[in-house]
Design a protein around this motif. Structure first.
Motif: not given
Length: 172
Positions: A31-40, A45-47
């Motif tokens: 879950q932590v890895l998935d969350r980090r990937e989503e944040e990345r 996308l924001l950039e």
């Protein structure tokens, strides 16, 4: 990542924990890895969005600058009107005019209010504001009118679907 890839039984033996505890640990790590990937991905996308905004802003500012620069080949005495007098005839904002001039299909970029203004605008005033011929301005107005009609039809369809959906919910 390495801890997730290890078989739970081997990890449980190595950590001297139960297999269910190790499985819970691996699930949490995933879950932590998935969350980090989503944040990345969100940051990327924001950039991209910010880059697109900057590019759009540069295009609009260049278009606005070209609108405000006096045209050297046009003499006020020859035309009888100044460039600000031509712009004053239209109810369209400079940003809308810049979008009309700068986009290949401006009717898709404008909101419905701006589309209505373009459609209601006097064709000759629109043509002179954009420095286009009358036929091109008429074609633009027709395209805007068609887009407005399409959007209205979509809204009506949505309302119709909602009313049908509400009717089905009330049935026993």
């Amino acid at each position: 990542k390495v801890l997730i890839d290890v078989p739970p039984s081997d990890l449980a033996e190595e950590l001297e924990q139960s297999q269910t505890q190790v499985q819970a640990l691996q699930d949490t790590l995933q879950q932590v890895l998935d969350r980090r990937e989503e944040e990345r991905q969100s940051r990327q996308l924001l950039e991209l969005y910010l880059q697109a905004l900057k590019k759009e802003e540069r295009i609009l500012s260049k278009a606005a600058e070209s609108e405000t620069e006096p045209r050297k080949e046009m003499d006020v005495v020859d035309t009888g009107t100044s460039s600000t007098g031509v712009l004053a005839k239209t109810a369209l904002s400079e940003q809308t005019l810049a979008a009309l001039k700068g986009k290949p299909a401006p009717e898709l970029c404008l909101d419905s209010q701006d589309l209505e203004l373009v459609v209601k605008e006097d064709t000759e005033a629109l043509a002179s504001s954009l420095r286009w011929d009358k036929q091109k301005a008429e074609a633009l107005q027709q395209a805007c009118d068609q887009e407005l009609s399409k959007r209205l039809q979509q809204v009506q369809t949505l309302h119709s679907l909602r009313s049908v959906s509400k009717g089905k919910k009330t049935l026993p």
